[in-house]
Design a protein around this motif. Structure first.
Motif, PDB file in Angstrom:
ATOM      1  N   ILE A   1      13.030  -2.796  -7.690  1.00  0.00           N
ATOM      2  CA  ILE A   1      13.702  -3.646  -6.527  1.00  0.00           C
ATOM      3  C   ILE A   1      12.682  -3.768  -5.145  1.00  0.00           C
ATOM      4  N   LEU A   2      11.568  -3.140  -5.194  1.00  0.00           N
ATOM      5  CA  LEU A   2      10.690  -3.513  -4.182  1.00  0.00           C
ATOM      6  C   LEU A   2       9.966  -4.877  -4.696  1.00  0.00           C
ATOM      7  N   PHE A   3       9.624  -5.077  -6.152  1.00  0.00           N
ATOM      8  CA  PHE A   3       9.068  -6.254  -6.584  1.00  0.00           C
ATOM      9  C   PHE A   3       9.929  -7.480  -6.498  1.00  0.00           C
ATOM     10  N   VAL A   4      11.195  -7.338  -7.110  1.00  0.00           N
ATOM     11  CA  VAL A   4      12.144  -8.465  -6.897  1.00  0.00           C
ATOM     12  C   VAL A   4      12.344  -9.004  -5.473  1.00  0.00           C
ATOM     13  N   SER A   5      12.306  -8.037  -4.628  1.00  0.00           N
ATOM     14  CA  SER A   5      12.836  -8.212  -3.017  1.00  0.00           C
ATOM     15  C   SER A   5      11.406  -8.674  -2.396  1.00  0.00           C
ATOM     16  N   ARG A   6      10.228  -8.781  -3.215  1.00  0.00           N
ATOM     17  CA  ARG A   6       9.120  -9.324  -2.434  1.00  0.00           C
ATOM     18  C   ARG A   6       8.613  -8.215  -1.390  1.00  0.00           C
ATOM     19  N   GLN A   7       8.909  -6.839  -1.633  1.00  0.00           N
ATOM     20  CA  GLN A   7       8.452  -5.955  -0.641  1.00  0.00           C
ATOM     21  C   GLN A   7       6.922  -5.285  -0.876  1.00  0.00           C
ATOM     22  N   PHE A   8       6.321  -6.046  -1.847  1.00  0.00           N
ATOM     23  CA  PHE A   8       4.760  -5.786  -2.265  1.00  0.00           C
ATOM     24  C   PHE A   8       3.822  -6.608  -1.220  1.00  0.00           C
ATOM     25  N   THR A   9       4.509  -7.401  -0.558  1.00  0.00           N
ATOM     26  CA  THR A   9       3.760  -8.031   0.438  1.00  0.00           C
ATOM     27  C   THR A   9       2.897  -7.381   1.394  1.00  0.00           C
ATOM     28  N   LYS A  10       2.234  -7.670   2.324  1.00  0.00           N
ATOM     29  CA  LYS A  10       1.181  -6.923   3.382  1.00  0.00           C
ATOM     30  C   LYS A  10       2.245  -6.096   4.220  1.00  0.00           C
ATOM     31  N   SER A  11       3.288  -6.559   4.697  1.00  0.00           N
ATOM     32  CA  SER A  11       4.191  -5.794   5.547  1.00  0.00           C
ATOM     33  C   SER A  11       4.896  -4.355   4.975  1.00  0.00           C
ATOM     34  N   TRP A  12       4.921  -4.729   3.544  1.00  0.00           N
ATOM     35  CA  TRP A  12       5.541  -3.471   2.776  1.00  0.00           C
ATOM     36  C   TRP A  12       4.340  -2.716   2.129  1.00  0.00           C
ATOM     37  N   LEU A  13       3.173  -2.824   2.602  1.00  0.00           N
ATOM     38  CA  LEU A  13       2.161  -2.329   1.813  1.00  0.00           C
ATOM     39  C   LEU A  13       2.264  -0.613   1.517  1.00  0.00           C
ATOM     40  N   THR A  14       2.467  -0.051   2.777  1.00  0.00           N
ATOM     41  CA  THR A  14       2.752   1.418   2.570  1.00  0.00           C
ATOM     42  C   THR A  14       4.055   1.893   1.751  1.00  0.00           C
ATOM     43  N   ALA A  15       5.100   1.091   1.903  1.00  0.00           N
ATOM     44  CA  ALA A  15       6.222   1.544   0.956  1.00  0.00           C
ATOM     45  C   ALA A  15       6.010   1.416  -0.468  1.00  0.00           C
ATOM     46  N   TRP A  16       5.160   0.300  -0.642  1.00  0.00           N
ATOM     47  CA  TRP A  16       4.706  -0.288  -1.950  1.00  0.00           C
ATOM     48  C   TRP A  16       3.841   0.794  -2.694  1.00  0.00           C
ATOM     49  N   ILE A  17       2.759   1.010  -2.077  1.00  0.00           N
ATOM     50  CA  ILE A  17       1.609   1.960  -2.655  1.00  0.00           C
ATOM     51  C   ILE A  17       2.210   3.430  -2.635  1.00  0.00           C
ATOM     52  N   SER A  18       3.293   3.893  -1.539  1.00  0.00           N
ATOM     53  CA  SER A  18       3.676   5.225  -1.739  1.00  0.00           C
ATOM     54  C   SER A  18       4.628   5.238  -2.931  1.00  0.00           C
ATOM     55  N   GLY A  19       5.388   4.237  -3.109  1.00  0.00           N
ATOM     56  CA  GLY A  19       6.309   4.328  -4.263  1.00  0.00           C
ATOM     57  C   GLY A  19       5.761   4.291  -5.617  1.00  0.00           C
ATOM     58  N   ILE A  20       4.534   3.614  -5.735  1.00  0.00           N
ATOM     59  CA  ILE A  20       3.752   3.674  -7.122  1.00  0.00           C
ATOM     60  C   ILE A  20       3.197   5.055  -7.036  1.00  0.00           C
ATOM     61  N   LEU A  21       2.616   5.503  -6.120  1.00  0.00           N
ATOM     62  CA  LEU A  21       1.955   6.927  -6.270  1.00  0.00           C
ATOM     63  C   LEU A  21       3.036   8.011  -6.573  1.00  0.00           C
ATOM     64  N   PHE A  22       4.085   7.825  -5.873  1.00  0.00           N
ATOM     65  CA  PHE A  22       5.200   8.701  -6.169  1.00  0.00           C
ATOM     66  C   PHE A  22       5.548   8.890  -7.725  1.00  0.00           C
ATOM     67  N   THR A  23       5.929   7.493  -7.957  1.00  0.00           N
ATOM     68  CA  THR A  23       6.332   7.587  -9.527  1.00  0.00           C
ATOM     69  C   THR A  23       5.152   8.196 -10.307  1.00  0.00           C
ATOM     70  N   LEU A  24       3.747   7.851 -10.222  1.00  0.00           N
ATOM     71  CA  LEU A  24       2.952   8.574 -10.833  1.00  0.00           C
ATOM     72  C   LEU A  24       2.997  10.219 -10.665  1.00  0.00           C
ATOM     73  N   SER A  25       3.078  10.667  -9.662  1.00  0.00           N
ATOM     74  CA  SER A  25       3.164  11.972  -9.292  1.00  0.00           C
ATOM     75  C   SER A  25       4.337  12.722  -9.961  1.00  0.00           C
ATOM     76  N   ALA A  26       5.485  11.864 -10.029  1.00  0.00           N
ATOM     77  CA  ALA A  26       6.859  12.444 -10.735  1.00  0.00           C
ATOM     78  C   ALA A  26       6.373  12.728 -12.194  1.00  0.00           C
ATOM     79  N   ILE A  27       5.895  11.523 -12.690  1.00  0.00           N
ATOM     80  CA  ILE A  27       5.684  11.572 -14.081  1.00  0.00           C
ATOM     81  C   ILE A  27       4.600  12.903 -14.536  1.00  0.00           C
ATOM     82  N   GLY A  28       3.602  12.801 -13.310  1.00  0.00           N
ATOM     83  CA  GLY A  28       2.758  14.128 -13.505  1.00  0.00           C
ATOM     84  C   GLY A  28       3.453  15.464 -13.616  1.00  0.00           C
ATOM     85  N   LEU A  29       4.434  15.565 -12.682  1.00  0.00           N
ATOM     86  CA  LEU A  29       5.073  16.970 -12.770  1.00  0.00           C
ATOM     87  C   LEU A  29       5.727  17.106 -14.012  1.00  0.00           C
TER      88      LEU A  29
END
Length: 215
Positions: free
Chosen positions: A84-112
């Motif tokens: 959803i973040l990718f489709v809605s173009r929320q990976f732009t500069k203004s959405w950097l925190t949401a984008w990076i935290s979303g990716i890192l969270f996904t990796l941590s969830a997989i790590g769990l």
């Protein structure tokens, strides 16, 4: 205007998904704490303690099942969130925190999920982890070191279970909870900014009242 409305719908979906993510994370953390009161991170005893939780404790099976479902579900929801973040173009500069935290969270969830593989000490988890260790050991330069850290320097034993339990409970879980909070806060803040911008655009598009000429 249609594009703006479409983006707003996608961003609202992202907000809802971020709330679902932190809800599942809290459920997983809470049930994990409850399970830790009776779980024994030791070879053999781990399986027996989980069996005792499921069969002897009141609602123990429910907490165990909720912990497993929350852990699996949050991975799927976080992957959908990234789409959803990718489709809605929320990976732009203004959405950097949401984008990076979303990716890192996904990796941590997989790590769990990965670190929980051996914690049940059943046949499936044991052999899956054995295969994973072979893959890790094949990593150039650091593979052997990582394997020794995970296993304790020997074969899969009580030390391995204790190491994975520590990583799962005290490192990855804390990181996932923090990232879930950061992700929700950043999505809510950006969602608020988006609606403010939409209101400004709508007000600018309103027809201007004609000015009556005097005299």
């Amino acid at each position: 205007m249609q594009s703006t409305q479409f983006d707003m719908v996608l961003r609202r979906i992202a907000t809802v998904l971020s709330v679902v993510i932190i809800t599942l994370t809290i459920i997983g953390a809470t049930t994990g704490i409850l399970l830790s009161f009776y779980y024994e991170p030791a070879a053999g005893r781990a399986y027996q303690s989980l069996r005792a939780i499921d069969t002897q404790l009141n609602y123990g099976w429910l907490f165990h099942k909720a912990h497993a479902i929350a852990g699996n579900a949050v991975i799927g929801v976080s992957l959908i969130e990234i789409v959803i973040l990718f489709v809605s173009r929320q990976f732009t500069k203004s959405w950097l925190t949401a984008w990076i935290s979303g990716i890192l969270f996904t990796l941590s969830a997989i790590g769990l999920g990965w670190t929980a593989m051996i914690l049940s000490w059943d046949q499936e988890g044991f052999w899956r982890f054995s295969i994973e260790l072979g893959t890790i050991e094949a990593i150039p330069f650091i593979g052997s070191l990582l394997r020794d850290i995970l296993t304790g320097g020997a074969g899969i034993s009580t030390v391995t279970v204790q190491h994975l339990y520590t990583i799962h409970s005290y490192i990855v879980s804390v990181a996932a909870l923090v990232l879930a909070v950061v992700h929700l806060a950043s999505v809510l803040w950006q969602d608020k900014q988006t609606y403010k911008k939409a209101e400004v655009i709508e007000n600018n598009n309103l027809p201007q009242q004609p000015i009556n000429a005097q005299g």
